[in-house]
Design an enzyme around this catalytic site. Sequence first.
Site: not given
Ligand code: LCS
Length: 396
Positions: A111, A183, A208
């Site tokens: 990400y 992750d 998610k």
């Molecule tokens: N790890 C993964 C694999 C993610 O896809 C995301 C967010 C995060 C950590 C970070 O999490 P957050 O702080 O947003 O809760 N992924 C996103 C995406 O693919 N599009 O928008 C957010």
Amino acid sequence: MKTNDKGFNTKLIHAGAFDDEFGSATVPIYQTSTFRFKSAQHGADCFSGKSDGYIYTRIANPTIRAFEQNIAELENGYDGIATSSGMAAITTVHMALLGAGSHIISSDAIYGPARGVLEQDFSRFNVEATFVNTSKIENIIQAIKPNTKVLYIETPANPTMEITDIAACSKIAKEHNLILVVDNTFCSPYLQKPLDLGADVVLHSITKFINGHADIVGGVIVTKEVELYKKIRHSMVYMGCNMDPTQAFMVLRGVKTLALRIERAQENAIKVAEFLESHPEVEWIKYPGLKSHPQYELAKKQMNGFGSMMSFGLKGGYEAGKKLMDHVHLALLAVSLGGVETLIQHPASMTHAAVSKEHKLAAGITDDLIRFSVGIEDVEDIIEDLNNGLLSIYNK
Ligand code: LCS
């Protein structure tokens, strides 16, 4: 309630829940910033650890603890640490495990901000990061240095869907005294349990699949052992990355249907993937449940199902991708993933439009790549929507 000896579905509903004096069926929202001590001695005992009473919500809160214990049981870990976002989970772990002069090896396709925070922020504190394709284990071995402390992997990776062998990484990590952090956002503990495969720390963006309803942002960390838990919890509390009680209440509600949602979404996903694979305008598709995925066998071995995330490329490249975005109507044109609703996004024209070609390629993002998060709608409707969108590309 402790449900260690119970099945996964029972844990989803009951793990972490506790009885209160009113017999509440669900864990209430303890929307309070602070907690009253019974006496000066009680206050002293709470601070010294002699009493496990609550002190202040940034440190701990009953609603948040219920979620932390729930997820810890789902991941077969020691305990959980809930955070305000997935990124807060990541930075909390880095802050706890890295220091000036130390080195981290990370998957290259992760990400974006998870890579950016190492390159742009931790680098300012003399933390060195090497990004390699961790789906090839020899790349990890070659990158190890005397000061390497952490091996950080995301599997399947966002958005390339590349898969890294967690058990093989664990073996290398143990041989070289590294802490293995996984992750697990794309799978959730329903599909993959990294701690059982030898990881030391597992983290999630609960925004998610775990919450699953696209209505809150949050994160969580689970460790296998108590000492790492204490270290990481300290970072969370001192940096103030805590979850809020209302977030915890929402995710406790969302997580109860995790298995049902994932089962339904992945049942849809294989049909969508097969449709895309046979579509004449689709150049390539990466879905772990298709035999054409280069790591299909590894996915089958380490995952308990193939999930509902996929990426695919269009023969028409960038322009076709952009056009598809404007001609799907059921799939929401939005970032994020893992909710009950189908989401679509074209990184090259959207999230990564302002990113250099070099950085896009480093993240595995080609101009033709479409990311698709399959929801739990009727699969015929999802496929019809995609089909209409694909047809529109060639209808001027
Ligand atoms: N790890 C993964 C694999 C993610 O896809 C995301 C967010 C995060 C950590 C970070 O999490 P957050 O702080 O947003 O809760 N992924 C996103 C995406 O693919 N599009 O928008 C957010």
